[in-house]
Design an enzyme around this catalytic site. Structure first.
Site, short mmCIF file in Angstrom:
data_model
loop_
_atom_site.label_atom_id
_atom_site.label_comp_id
_atom_site.label_asym_id
_atom_site.label_seq_id
_atom_site.Cartn_x
_atom_site.Cartn_y
_atom_site.Cartn_z
N HIS A 547 0.56 -1.26 0.08
CA HIS A 547 0.04 0.01 -0.01
C HIS A 547 0.66 1.25 0.04
O HIS A 547 0.41 2.15 0.64
CB HIS A 547 -0.99 0.06 1.28
CG HIS A 547 -2.03 -1.15 1.17
ND1 HIS A 547 -2.80 -1.49 2.38
CD2 HIS A 547 -2.27 -1.92 0.39
CE1 HIS A 547 -3.43 -2.37 2.03
NE2 HIS A 547 -3.26 -2.58 0.85
N HIS A 591 -7.44 -0.86 2.77
CA HIS A 591 -7.04 -1.08 1.33
C HIS A 591 -7.24 0.22 0.31
O HIS A 591 -8.56 0.23 0.27
CB HIS A 591 -7.55 -2.37 0.82
CG HIS A 591 -7.17 -3.61 1.86
ND1 HIS A 591 -6.10 -4.51 1.10
CD2 HIS A 591 -7.53 -3.85 2.78
CE1 HIS A 591 -6.24 -5.40 2.30
NE2 HIS A 591 -6.95 -5.24 3.37
#
Length: 611
Positions: A547, A591
């Site tokens: 990420h 996410h």
């Protein structure tokens, strides 16, 4: 979770009916200079949506992408949800360079000096063609903090939700194909139905999920109504970026590029083409991009703007080799300075995860080594509609919480103060039950192969306090940048990770889960007990959640560390924007693909308003 190639499907998503022109007409001619209204660098999570929105309104767009089609380069290992863990482990020797940048970090001091493979999609679709397809929204408080930090209320949750929903094409779950006790709950009012990106629940839910719902409840994580209304703390089934009809991966390619290829020739794609540097006239006006296809260099010029969407690693690299960044970094390589922006390549943020594995009395991805199991799984996937284990990524239910008070005793004052500064609804830990064996995460396909089924309870630190950097190793963008995430550099991240490991164990020891485990903990095992022993294990077994963000951050124009303003315009030059994860001011919990799609829709509207 190892699954075999299912070659029948490797090219299905390339079928494009009712074409207005040959497919090849949508691809640029290498080696030939050309002029467009806009040049977009990077066809990933943000670049593809921006290119689509510009082209559909009549503007000509060159879309530059270093990679090609993931359907060719990775086949069903990209398209079929259950295969999505292939080639994303830490081992730098276990990659697929047809679809991956092969990024390797600098040695990580807090991870036993390991140099870690950082999987990143080098394909049309970027990392949306490589990820685990998990889809949800960040918390309301985190986006409200974003707006506060950049001094622009248009970035708060309520104002960003319409842009996120604009990108969505939600399809309700087919509960006739899922177990009756695996029906997701969700709020339809916060899910878009008319967008480009398919989001849905897979046609298969693992039987363990219903046990996990009860297990989460046993340890204090109540079931909530989905993960898309600005709340995360609790537990719920997660959406996936899956096409509901064929149960293939949905990506920015399938959503935003495939509909235009052979139909709208305003968009011309330059695949397998590297952006070498941004070109400027009058010192600070971006006029185009120098690119290279198979060693041929040529220029793609822009009448209006150049838009960089190359991601958290390649965007700062391209800026620096083009003269935008910390002056001292550029001077080392003799790069003429265009704009001294010290924030370029700084503030790298990321999530990490690790977790224990258990033998369980249920079918998981561990059964994929059994030929009869795979044969039946293929038969079910080939049915109409597709069904069974191959439709599921192996992660379908998530849990979130702040670290419970009883586990905060070893937190330093510095850690407590830093975590206390986060919004109240920001979880510190995410739990990702994975239907398989993780081990040390070097290679997710390495399992015990002992005939048992495994479940891993991975705990992710989603309140990271460590900050890393991206720097250039050369003035050539075809030499990968120096990536130093500095995972665990802040002791608070280690303290939270230890708590997450203990909570993963507590989940598996809960009354709901105790009945499905076979024996004790398989990995790392009961010898790992003290905080020091857990820390030693975490340094060896942790991995990134992939990420990376924030390396060309958004902020007020009068802040010297800001790289772009709240419209994505690069400060200090004109005609140049950035639209990707690099401009996020911080990494929200969870996410981030949903907010990146929303960010792309939001800034595309701004670009069109300025046209």
């Amino acid at each position: 979770m190892a699954l075999r190639y299912l070659n029948k499907f490797s090219l299905l998503s390339l079928a494009v009916p009712t074409l207005a022109a040959p497919i090849g007409s949508s691809f640029g001619v290498p080696g030939t200079d050309a002029l467009y209204d806009y040049v977009v660098v990077g066809a990933g999570n943000a670049g593809a949506p921006v290119a689509y929105r510009l082209a559909e309104t009549g503007h000509t767009v060159a879309l530059v992408e270093a990679g090609s089609l993931y359907e060719y380069g990775n086949g069903n290992l990209s398209q079929i949800p259950a295969n999505s863990l292939f080639f994303i482990g830490k081992d730098p020797e276990w990659t697929n360079n047809l679809v991956d940048w092969n990024f390797v970090t600098s040695p990580q001091a807090e991870w036993n000096n390991a140099s870690v493979h950082y999987a990143s999609g080098k394909v049309l679709g970027g990392s949306t063609g490589r990820n685990l397809m998990t889809y949800h929204l960040p918390t309301k408080g985190s986006l409200d903090r974003w707006a506060e930090d950049v001094s622009d209320e248009s970035w708060n949750f309520d104002n960003m939700l319409p842009y996120i929903m604009k990108s969505q094409r939600f399809t309700p779950p087919n509960n006739n194909l899922r177990f009756r006790n695996a029906t997701p709950t969700y709020d339809p009012a916060v899910l878009g139905r008319r967008g480009r990106l398919d989001v849905t629940y897979p046609n298969y839910a693992n039987g363990l999920a219903s046990w996990l719902v009860r297990g989460f409840r046993d340890i204090g994580l109540a079931a909530i109504r989905g993960l898309n209304g600005g709340q995360l703390i609790g537990s719920a089934y997660t959406l996936s970026t899956i096409q509901p009809g064929n149960q293939h991966r949905a990506s920015s390619k399938t959503a935003y590029l495939d509909p235009l290829i052979g139909r709208n020739l305003n968009l011309i794609i330059y695949q397998s083409t590297h952006a070498k540097r941004i070109l400027f006239s009058n010192d600070t006006v971006a006029t185009g991009v120098r690119v290279s296809s198979e060693g041929q260099e040529y220029t793609l010029s822009a009448r209006n703007e150049v838009i960089v969407s190359a991601g958290a690693f390649k965007t700062p690299q391209l800026l620096m080799v083009s003269g935008i960044g910390p002056a001292a970094n550029l001077e080392r390589y003799g790069i003429p300075l265009v704009a001294d922006r010290p924030g370029v390549g700084q503030n790298l943020q990321d999530h990490t995860l690790a977790g224990p594995s258990y033998r369980v009395n249920a079918i998981t991805g561990s059964s994929n080594s059994i030929p009869e199991f795979i044969t039946e799984a293929q038969r079910q996937y080939n049915s109409n509609p597709p069904r069974g284990v191959l439709t599921n990524t192996g992660v379908d239910i998530l849990g979130w919480e702040k670290v419970p008070e009883q586990l905060r005793g070893n937190f330093s004052t510095e850690t407590e103060d830093a975590l206390a500064s986060l919004p109240e609804d920001w979880p510190e830990l995410e739990y990702l039950p994975v239907y398989g064996y993780f081990g040390d995460q070097n290679n997710y396909m390495v399992t015990p192969n002992d005939g048992f089924n495994y479940l891993t309870i991975a705990a992710a630190v989603v309140s990271p306090l460590s900050r890393g950097t991206v720097d250039i190793a050369s003035n050539d963008t075809e030499v990968n940048p120096i990536i130093d995430p500095r995972w665990f550099a802040h002791p608070g991240d280690i303290q939270v990770a230890v708590a997450g490991f203990r909570r993963s164990r507590a989940l598996m020891a809960s009354p709901a889960m105790a009945g499905i485990t076979l024996g004790g903990e398989s990995y790392p095992g009961t010898d790992v007990q003290t905080d020091d022993e857990i820390v030693e294990w975490l340094r060896e077994a942790s991995n990134t959640v992939h990420h990376a963000c924030c390396t060309a951050g958004m902020g007020p124009r009068d802040n010297p560390d800001s790289v772009v303003d709240t419209q994505g315009r690069v400060i200090g030059v004109s005609g140049l924007r950035i639209v990707d994860a690099s401009i996020m001011p911080f990494l929200p919990p969870g996410h981030p693909i949903s907010i990146i799609y929303g960010l792309a829709e939001r800034i595309a509207e701004s670009i069109l308003a300025d046209a």
